[in-house]
Structures are given as structure tokens and as C-alpha cells.
Design a protein around this motif. Structure first.
Motif, PDB file in Angstrom:
ATOM      1  N   ARG A 338       0.809  -1.228   0.000  1.00 20.27           N
ATOM      2  CA  ARG A 338       0.000   0.000   0.000  1.00 20.27           C
ATOM      3  C   ARG A 338       0.840   1.275   0.000  1.00 20.27           C
ATOM      4  N   LEU A 339       1.966   1.240  -0.659  1.00 15.69           N
ATOM      5  CA  LEU A 339       2.740   2.474  -0.849  1.00 15.69           C
ATOM      6  C   LEU A 339       2.537   2.958  -2.284  1.00 15.69           C
ATOM      7  N   THR A 340       2.596   4.259  -2.484  1.00 13.57           N
ATOM      8  CA  THR A 340       2.464   4.806  -3.837  1.00 13.57           C
ATOM      9  C   THR A 340       3.774   4.552  -4.603  1.00 13.57           C
ATOM     10  N   PRO A 341       3.716   4.625  -5.939  1.00 15.57           N
ATOM     11  CA  PRO A 341       4.955   4.456  -6.703  1.00 15.57           C
ATOM     12  C   PRO A 341       6.066   5.416  -6.255  1.00 15.57           C
ATOM     13  N   ALA A 342       5.720   6.632  -5.926  1.00 14.43           N
ATOM     14  CA  ALA A 342       6.747   7.579  -5.467  1.00 14.43           C
ATOM     15  C   ALA A 342       7.373   7.087  -4.163  1.00 14.43           C
ATOM     16  N   GLU A 343       6.541   6.629  -3.236  1.00 12.07           N
ATOM     17  CA  GLU A 343       7.067   6.145  -1.946  1.00 12.07           C
ATOM     18  C   GLU A 343       7.968   4.928  -2.143  1.00 12.07           C
ATOM     19  N   VAL A 344       7.572   4.082  -3.084  1.00 11.95           N
ATOM     20  CA  VAL A 344       8.344   2.877  -3.362  1.00 11.95           C
ATOM     21  C   VAL A 344       9.686   3.233  -4.018  1.00 11.95           C
ATOM     22  N   LEU A 345       9.678   4.253  -4.864  1.00 10.60           N
ATOM     23  CA  LEU A 345      10.943   4.671  -5.489  1.00 10.60           C
ATOM     24  C   LEU A 345      11.914   5.159  -4.419  1.00 10.60           C
ATOM     25  N   LYS A 346      11.394   5.916  -3.471  1.00 10.84           N
ATOM     26  CA  LYS A 346      12.282   6.374  -2.398  1.00 10.84           C
ATOM     27  C   LYS A 346      12.810   5.163  -1.612  1.00 10.84           C
ATOM     28  N   GLY A 347      11.958   4.136  -1.485  1.00  7.43           N
ATOM     29  CA  GLY A 347      12.326   2.924  -0.747  1.00  7.43           C
ATOM     30  C   GLY A 347      13.387   2.079  -1.432  1.00  7.43           C
ATOM     31  N   ALA A 348      13.491   2.195  -2.746  1.00 10.49           N
ATOM     32  CA  ALA A 348      14.485   1.374  -3.458  1.00 10.49           C
ATOM     33  C   ALA A 348      15.715   2.189  -3.842  1.00 10.49           C
ATOM     34  N   THR A 349      15.770   3.428  -3.329  1.00  9.55           N
ATOM     35  CA  THR A 349      16.931   4.278  -3.637  1.00  9.55           C
ATOM     36  C   THR A 349      17.538   4.805  -2.322  1.00  9.55           C
ATOM     37  N   ILE A 350      17.160   6.017  -1.945  1.00 12.20           N
ATOM     38  CA  ILE A 350      17.862   6.614  -0.795  1.00 12.20           C
ATOM     39  C   ILE A 350      17.589   5.879   0.525  1.00 12.20           C
ATOM     40  N   TYR A 351      16.362   5.403   0.752  1.00 10.28           N
ATOM     41  CA  TYR A 351      16.108   4.712   2.026  1.00 10.28           C
ATOM     42  C   TYR A 351      16.801   3.348   2.034  1.00 10.28           C
ATOM     43  N   ALA A 352      16.916   2.731   0.870  1.00  8.90           N
ATOM     44  CA  ALA A 352      17.650   1.457   0.819  1.00  8.90           C
ATOM     45  C   ALA A 352      19.119   1.697   1.125  1.00  8.90           C
ATOM     46  N   SER A 353      19.661   2.815   0.642  1.00  7.83           N
ATOM     47  CA  SER A 353      21.076   3.065   0.958  1.00  7.83           C
ATOM     48  C   SER A 353      21.239   3.429   2.435  1.00  7.83           C
ATOM     49  N   LYS A 354      20.222   4.056   3.031  1.00  5.35           N
ATOM     50  CA  LYS A 354      20.304   4.313   4.478  1.00  5.35           C
ATOM     51  C   LYS A 354      20.262   3.012   5.276  1.00  5.35           C
ATOM     52  N   ALA A 355      19.542   2.014   4.759  1.00 10.79           N
ATOM     53  CA  ALA A 355      19.458   0.713   5.451  1.00 10.79           C
ATOM     54  C   ALA A 355      20.812   0.011   5.504  1.00 10.79           C
ATOM     55  N   ILE A 356      21.741   0.432   4.623  1.00  8.22           N
ATOM     56  CA  ILE A 356      23.087  -0.162   4.645  1.00  8.22           C
ATOM     57  C   ILE A 356      24.144   0.918   4.949  1.00  8.22           C
ATOM     58  N   ASN A 357      23.684   1.952   5.636  1.00  6.37           N
ATOM     59  CA  ASN A 357      24.587   3.047   6.055  1.00  6.37           C
ATOM     60  C   ASN A 357      25.380   3.675   4.910  1.00  6.37           C
ATOM     61  N   ARG A 358      24.719   3.849   3.756  1.00  9.00           N
ATOM     62  CA  ARG A 358      25.392   4.466   2.617  1.00  9.00           C
ATOM     63  C   ARG A 358      24.650   5.718   2.124  1.00  9.00           C
ATOM     64  N   GLY A 359      23.786   6.232   2.993  1.00 14.66           N
ATOM     65  CA  GLY A 359      22.979   7.387   2.600  1.00 14.66           C
ATOM     66  C   GLY A 359      23.787   8.595   2.153  1.00 14.66           C
ATOM     67  N   GLU A 360      25.012   8.692   2.631  1.00 16.34           N
ATOM     68  CA  GLU A 360      25.843   9.842   2.252  1.00 16.34           C
ATOM     69  C   GLU A 360      26.546   9.622   0.926  1.00 16.34           C
ATOM     70  N   GLN A 361      26.557   8.383   0.464  1.00 12.17           N
ATOM     71  CA  GLN A 361      27.376   8.046  -0.709  1.00 12.17           C
ATOM     72  C   GLN A 361      26.583   7.893  -2.004  1.00 12.17           C
ATOM     73  N   PHE A 362      25.417   7.215  -1.923  1.00  9.40           N
ATOM     74  CA  PHE A 362      24.600   7.006  -3.126  1.00  9.40           C
ATOM     75  C   PHE A 362      23.136   6.818  -2.753  1.00  9.40           C
ATOM     76  N   GLY A 363      22.281   6.756  -3.777  1.00  7.69           N
ATOM     77  CA  GLY A 363      20.842   6.557  -3.532  1.00  7.69           C
ATOM     78  C   GLY A 363      20.014   7.773  -3.889  1.00  7.69           C
ATOM     79  N   SER A 364      20.664   8.895  -4.199  1.00  9.75           N
ATOM     80  CA  SER A 364      19.944  10.095  -4.623  1.00  9.75           C
ATOM     81  C   SER A 364      20.808  10.828  -5.651  1.00  9.75           C
ATOM     82  N   ILE A 365      20.152  11.705  -6.409  1.00  9.35           N
ATOM     83  CA  ILE A 365      20.885  12.443  -7.444  1.00  9.35           C
ATOM     84  C   ILE A 365      21.129  13.856  -6.936  1.00  9.35           C
ATOM     85  N   GLU A 366      22.292  14.074  -6.391  1.00 14.87           N
ATOM     86  CA  GLU A 366      22.629  15.405  -5.871  1.00 14.87           C
ATOM     87  C   GLU A 366      24.147  15.572  -5.852  1.00 14.87           C
ATOM     88  N   THR A 367      24.574  16.802  -5.828  1.00  8.84           N
ATOM     89  CA  THR A 367      26.002  17.122  -5.869  1.00  8.84           C
ATOM     90  C   THR A 367      26.768  16.372  -4.784  1.00  8.84           C
TER      91      THR A 367
END
Ligand code: NIG
Ligand code: FE
Length: 404
Positions: A338-367
């Protein structure tokens, strides 16, 4: 300094604004240098200095961060198609495990395989996984269950991480189940995990996380607490397989020990949800395991509405989730979690990298982040998940280099 232009919508997925906020930029542009993103913004605002750079054309399609599969059991011997048939015929996952099948049958096959054989098999699988646009992957041991066989699996991951361009993170899962030779001596096995395996894993620098299958049929809360303490002393961060088949206080333990994530959670209690939210433990949903074991799906809506960040992963393994189709896991999380496609995209990118302590390194498109992004042949994120046909990746970039 390459530039990616002609993007319809760029979903940057930066870690801000909650699960549903994927920070879209219409007519976006990405500029990167080497492996790292240099500039992200609207095409109309692209600074002069980048305008003459070599550019790639996204063909008016949407762009997302590289996908992150934050929970897999990539390295194993054998397969278990016979159990697939048994489950269809009505035998339960637990029943099969109790009769000596399940995890233990993969343990047997993994022990029998050489490190080279396991390496070849895992490398082949990883190549296929990459084709979907997975740019980062977490991999667990847990099919060796002896000192040498656990190290063998983790050495496979180390070799793979040296050979592949994919970001890899390794997890020690010695406490997956009790191996047959310790059937009558649980304490003996737990002592082995604590006194021999964890120190050896740390010594060789083979893993970053210590995962435990906390479940009636596997390890108790008290046993897990002791193992996590030993792991922490050796620098291993806790992670859990929790509340999958029964509600056993796994989520609460995850909060107590400061786990990076608690995974499965189909039977999580309200108290567990509350404590995970308070302690910022990422909840990882693994819907392919529910699909293949005919178990209930996790109601992710409940978690998100209570303030837990939810990541989506495959749990790829030869038993409960014998497919590595991350986009399929995402689509199931829409329909059953019951998550929206947008919520799921966040779940397979930045939140997934936070789950493996890599939120600072990858999972989002930013400088400053790793230049990992995919051009997807879909109109927008809703249409992408709705008309499911794999990842629909046209091409992408991983650490700045073109893939596919
Ligand atoms: O995540 N739950 C425990 N471990 C795996 C299953 C492993 C197997 O069946 O081989 C899981 O589902
Ligand atoms: Fe798992």
C-alpha cells in the motif's frame, strides 16, 4: 565533464521531506566529473561553464537514481526448485525447514562447493542483477554456518567487490539457523559465532554488518542480543531478520540495539513500529518472500504513517525468494504494501542506501553523490510501476560510466 540532458522528469530522491517526496525536477540536467555528481538542476539554469561539455541525450525520458538492493543472499550453492513445488502442493516453508530442507539444504550445497565455484555462480547472477539497473547491493553469508564456510562466502563477496563496479556491502549472517552438527548444542554454536566467527570476520575485514534471523525457529531475542553485543565489539553494525513468521519482539530489539535496519516485519507489533520510528531504524520490506512462501505481505502504509522509513529489497535467495527482480518487489509493495509508486521509489533508492549506512554516498541524485542514475522508458513514476515490465531501463550510469 559529461552532462545528461533532455530529461522529462528527474526524480532526485534526496533524503528530505518523507517517504512520498521524491523531489522531481522537470527538464532536469545532471553534470558529473569522474565518479561524482557535480551539478543537478533545471536545463534552463545550467551554468554557462557546463554548456559546451559532452552531452548524453535522455530522449525525453524520466531519470531516477540507480536502484539499491539492500537485502540479498547472493552467494549460495544449489537451488531448491523441489521445495517450490512442495509449497504449491500445500507444505509450508516452516514445515519443509523442520524436515531438514529449507536453509539447511542450501547449507549442505554451499559447504560442498568450492570458493571458486561459488564465485563464478555469484558473479554470473550479479551480472544479470546489474542489467535491471541495480547499482548497489548488500550480500549476506549464512549458508556456511561453520567458521571456514562462512569465511568462504564472505571471501566470495570480497573478491566480487574488487572485480565489479557495483557498490557492494557485506553482512555476516552466521546466526541464520543452527547447523545440524549443533542440533543438540545450541549454546555451542552460539559460542562459535561469538568467539570464533565474529573475530575472524572482523580480522579479515569481511563484513560491515551482523545480521541475525530472530524467529521462533531460529534465534531468540536473548541469544540475538548477546551475539549483537559481540558483533558491536568488533565493529559490526546490527541488522535483523525480524517478525517474519511470528511477532517475537524483533523490531523492539532492533530499536534497542541501534540496528541500521529490521527486515521482513510482516508480523510486527504496534509497539515495535513505535520504537523503530523513535530510533530511526529503517524498515525493509521483502514482498518477494511473501509471494513465494504464501505468507501475508507487510502493511508498509502503517509503518510509513507511524514515521518509519521503509526500504524495498528482494531478499534474493534460493528458498523464500528465488528471484532478484527488484522492480517486481517494488510493484508488489505498491499493490500489497500500500505504498504509492513515489514512496516505493524512495524505498528502493535513498532509504535502501540508508538501510546499509550508505545514505551519504549514493541513492539520490545530488552534488557530491556517486554518479549512479538510470534513464527509464516511462512517462512518470506512476506509469512506470503501473505498467509493470521489469525496470524499463534504457541505459544508465554507474560511478559515472555508462551501463547497458
Ligand atoms: O530472508 N528468513 C531467513 N532467511 C531467508 C531465507 C533463506 C532461505 O530460505 O534459504 C529469508 O527469507
Ligand atoms: Fe533474507
Amino acid at each position: 565533464m559529461p552532462v545528461l540532458k533532455n530529461i522529462s522528469t528527474l526524480y532526485t530522491c534526496i533524503d528530505d521531506g518523507g517517504q512520498a517526496e521524491i523531489h522531481p525536477i522537470k527538464n532536469g540536467v545532471i553534470v558529473w566529473i569522474g565518479e561524482t555528481i557535480e551539478w543537478v538542476g533545471r536545463e534552463s539554469e545550467l551554468p554557462e561553464k557546463y554548456q559546451s561539455e559532452k552531452s548524453f541525450d535522455a530522449g525525453g525520458k524520466m531519470v531516477i537514481p540507480g536502484l539499491v538492493d539492500c537485502h540479498t543472499h547472493l552467494c549460495f550453492g544449489g537451488w531448491r526448485a523441489d521445495e517450490f513445488e512442495m509449497r504449491i502442493q500445500g507444505r509450508s516453508y516452516l514445515d519443509i525447514a523442520k524436515a531438514g530442507g529449507g536453509i539447511l539444504s542450501t547449507v549442505k550445497a554451499t559447504r560442498e562447493a568450492s570458493e571458486d565455484e561459488l564465485y563464478e555462480k555469484a558473479a554470473g547472477l550479479l551480472k544479470e542483477i546489474q542489467k535491471q539497473g541495480v547499482t548497489a547491493i548488500e550480500c549476506k553469508s549464512g549458508y556456511g554456518l561453520s567458521l571456514e564456510d562462512e569465511l568462504k562466502q564472505l571471501r566470495v563477496y570480497k573478491r566480487l567487490s574488487e572485480e565489479t563496479v557495483v557498490h557492494m556491502v557485506s553482512t555476516f549472517l552466521g546466526a541464520h539457523t543452527i547447523p545440524p552438527e549443533f542440533k543438540e548444542n545450541r549454546k555451542g554454536y552460539i559460542d562459535l559465532v561469538i568467539n570464533k566467527m565474529i573475530p575472524a570476520v572482523a580480522q579479515e575485514n569481511l563484513a560491515e554488518f551482523c545480521d541475525i534471523f530472530v524467529e521462533e525457529s531460529a534465534f531468540t531475542i536473548d541469544e540475538a542480543r548477546t551475539i549483537f553485543e559481540a558483533g558491536k565489539k568488533h565493529g559490526l553494525t546490527p541488522k535483523l531478520h525480524a517478525d517474519q513468521l511470528s511477532s517475537g519482539g524483533g523490531a523492539e530489539l532492533a530499536a534497542e540495539v541501534g540496528a541500521a535496519s529490521a527486515d521482513h516485519l510482516e508480523q510486527i507489533s504496534d509497539e515495535g513500529i513505535k520504537q523503530m520510528a523513535e530510533k530511526h531504524v529503517v524498515g525493509v520490506t521483502l514482498p518477494l518472500a511473501s509471494l513465494y512462501t504464501q505468507q501475508p505481505y507487510l502493511n508498509c502504509r502503517n509503518l510509513v504513517d507511524s514515521g518509519v522509513e521503509v526500504a524495498v529489497a528482494t531478499d534474493f535467495n534460493p528458498g523464500s525468494a528465488p528471484t532478484f527482480d527488484l522492480p517486481l518487489a517494488m510493484m508488489l509493495t505498491c499493490n500489497h504494501g500500500r505504498l504509492t509508486p513515489a514512496e516505493v521509489l524512495k524505498g528502493a533508492t535513498i532509504y535502501a542506501s540508508k538501510a546499509i549506512n550508505r545514505g551519504e554516498q549514493f541513492g539520490s541524485i545530488e552534488t557530491g553523490k556517486s554518479a549512479d542514475f538510470l534513464v527509464i522508458d516511462a512517462d512518470n513514476v506512476n506509469e512506470w510501476m503501473y505498467h509493470y515490465k521489469g525496470s524499463r531501463m534504457e541505459f544508465g550510469f554507474l560511478k559515472g560510466k555508462q551501463i547497458n
